[in-house]
Design a protein around this motif. Structure first.
Motif, PDB file in Angstrom:
ATOM      1  N   VAL A 103     -15.247  45.699 -28.568  1.00 47.94           N
ATOM      2  CA  VAL A 103     -14.563  45.340 -29.810  1.00 47.94           C
ATOM      3  C   VAL A 103     -13.126  44.921 -29.524  1.00 47.94           C
ATOM      4  N   LEU A 104     -12.400  45.723 -28.724  1.00 43.41           N
ATOM      5  CA  LEU A 104     -10.995  45.409 -28.436  1.00 43.41           C
ATOM      6  C   LEU A 104     -10.859  44.043 -27.750  1.00 43.41           C
ATOM      7  N   ALA A 105     -11.682  43.814 -26.725  1.00 44.40           N
ATOM      8  CA  ALA A 105     -11.569  42.571 -25.957  1.00 44.40           C
ATOM      9  C   ALA A 105     -11.936  41.356 -26.795  1.00 44.40           C
ATOM     10  N   ASN A 106     -12.981  41.487 -27.604  1.00 41.04           N
ATOM     11  CA  ASN A 106     -13.455  40.317 -28.335  1.00 41.04           C
ATOM     12  C   ASN A 106     -12.694  40.063 -29.626  1.00 41.04           C
ATOM     13  N   LEU A 107     -11.991  41.079 -30.145  1.00 38.80           N
ATOM     14  CA  LEU A 107     -11.082  40.801 -31.256  1.00 38.80           C
ATOM     15  C   LEU A 107      -9.996  39.829 -30.803  1.00 38.80           C
ATOM     16  N   GLY A 108      -9.544  39.995 -29.558  1.00 38.56           N
ATOM     17  CA  GLY A 108      -8.583  39.050 -28.998  1.00 38.56           C
ATOM     18  C   GLY A 108      -9.161  37.658 -28.889  1.00 38.56           C
ATOM     19  N   ALA A 109     -10.454  37.583 -28.559  1.00 32.82           N
ATOM     20  CA  ALA A 109     -11.095  36.281 -28.397  1.00 32.82           C
ATOM     21  C   ALA A 109     -11.258  35.541 -29.719  1.00 32.82           C
ATOM     22  N   VAL A 110     -11.307  36.299 -30.839  1.00 26.49           N
ATOM     23  CA  VAL A 110     -11.485  35.639 -32.141  1.00 26.49           C
ATOM     24  C   VAL A 110     -10.164  35.491 -32.898  1.00 26.49           C
ATOM     25  N   GLY A 111      -9.058  35.851 -32.249  1.00 23.34           N
ATOM     26  CA  GLY A 111      -7.769  35.564 -32.864  1.00 23.34           C
ATOM     27  C   GLY A 111      -6.865  36.736 -33.164  1.00 23.34           C
TER      28      GLY A 111
END
Length: 301
Positions: free
Chosen positions: A226-234
């Motif tokens: 969740v932490l890593a992919n929240l960055g990927a979506v903005g």
């Protein structure tokens, strides 16, 4: 022709080894999580259940994950982070439920005659879907871009088979090692009997540790996804905070950095999981269903 075939096989093996190296941590998590699902069932059903979960894992990889990953990376790569956020949230939810069970809180119920095998397998396969998705996506991201489509598919297929065999072979050994100990305890050799008795006596503690490790693994992997992919979506703040913690302890060595990453991800995963559990219970109450409680806490097992 044989030389060309050997070269292709060598390329596939080399690419599979390189691509799977970074997913080793998730493989360990998968092996730690799965034995929890087999506890409490009849010993005669342990290996058949592990076999069903392994087949479900292969189906996850070959029927869902690999085709979807190849299609999405080709046509809709922006969707992948959202799918990983959803999967990570589900892992956080499962991990938080298990933590609450340790303190005597139970959501849902089990059959009075024992654990329902179909529901158990279905739950394990759902969890495997998330972990296997991360394994395969990490592997896919580390395959050299110059390889052709069919070579990439062959690499992913090889990784899928090897990873599944490694995880569920280890799980099968873990769930049957107490039976091995019992057989050793009946040996004519005194030394073998003594070793077998020690194995049998140690297994309850081993499974308690596995239960805790598996729960932490779900929270860690889910939280990190969740932490890593929240960055990927903005939304970069969560992963930036994680990187700030890693940077603060970087001078203490890679092991400390890994522990810090794991701890922060697990705490974030637990917090998110508790929020989701609360939301699920609120919805359940709205439909007239209530959670159940035990008298006092329950130890991890």
């Amino acid at each position: 022709m044989s030389v060309g075939l050997l070269a292709v096989v060598d390329d596939i093996l080399s690419a599979a080894l390189k691509a799977s190296a970074k997913s080793a941590g998730v493989v360990i998590d998968d092996a730690a999580v799965t034995p929890q699902y087999v506890q409490g069932i009849s010993p005669a059903r342990e290996l058949p259940v592990v076999g069903k979960i392994a087949l479900g894992s292969l189906a996850n990889k070959f029927l869902l994950i690999i085709p979807a990953a190849m299609l999405l990376t080709a046509f809709a790569p922006d969707v992948l982070p959202w799918l990983l956020i959803i999967g990570g949230t589900y892992l956080c939810f499962e991990g938080a439920e298990k933590v609450l069970e340790w303190f005597g809180f139970h959501h849902g119920s089990e059959d009075a005659g024992g654990r329902d095998e179909k529901r158990l397998v279905a739950g394990a396969v759902r969890t495997d879907l998330i972990l296997s998705t991360e394994i395969m996506l990490i592997s896919l991201s580390n395959i050299e871009p110059g390889l052709g489509v069919w070579t990439r598919l062959a690499v992913l297929a090889l990784i899928a088979v090897v990873m599944t065999g490694a995880v569920y072979g280890a799980v099968a050994l873990l769930v049957k090692i107490d039976d091995i100990g019992l057989r050793m305890a009946k040996s004519p050799s005194r030394r073998v009997r003594h070793t077998g008795a020690r194995i049998v006596r140690s297994m309850p503690a081993v499974f308690r540790v596995i239960s805790v490790v598996g729960t932490v693994a779900m929270l860690w992997v889910g939280g990190h996804l969740v932490l890593a992919n929240l960055g990927a979506v903005g939304w970069a703040l969560p992963v930036e905070l994680l990187h700030a913690v890693e940077h603060a302890v970087e001078a203490l060595g890679p092991v400390v950095v890994w522990v810090a990453d794991t701890a922060v991800s697990a705490v974030a995963g637990l917090a998110l999981g508790l929020v989701v559990v609360g939301a699920v219970l609120s919805i359940a109450r709205a439909f007239g269903r209530r959670p159940s409680f035990t008298e006092g806490g329950e130890s991890p097992r």
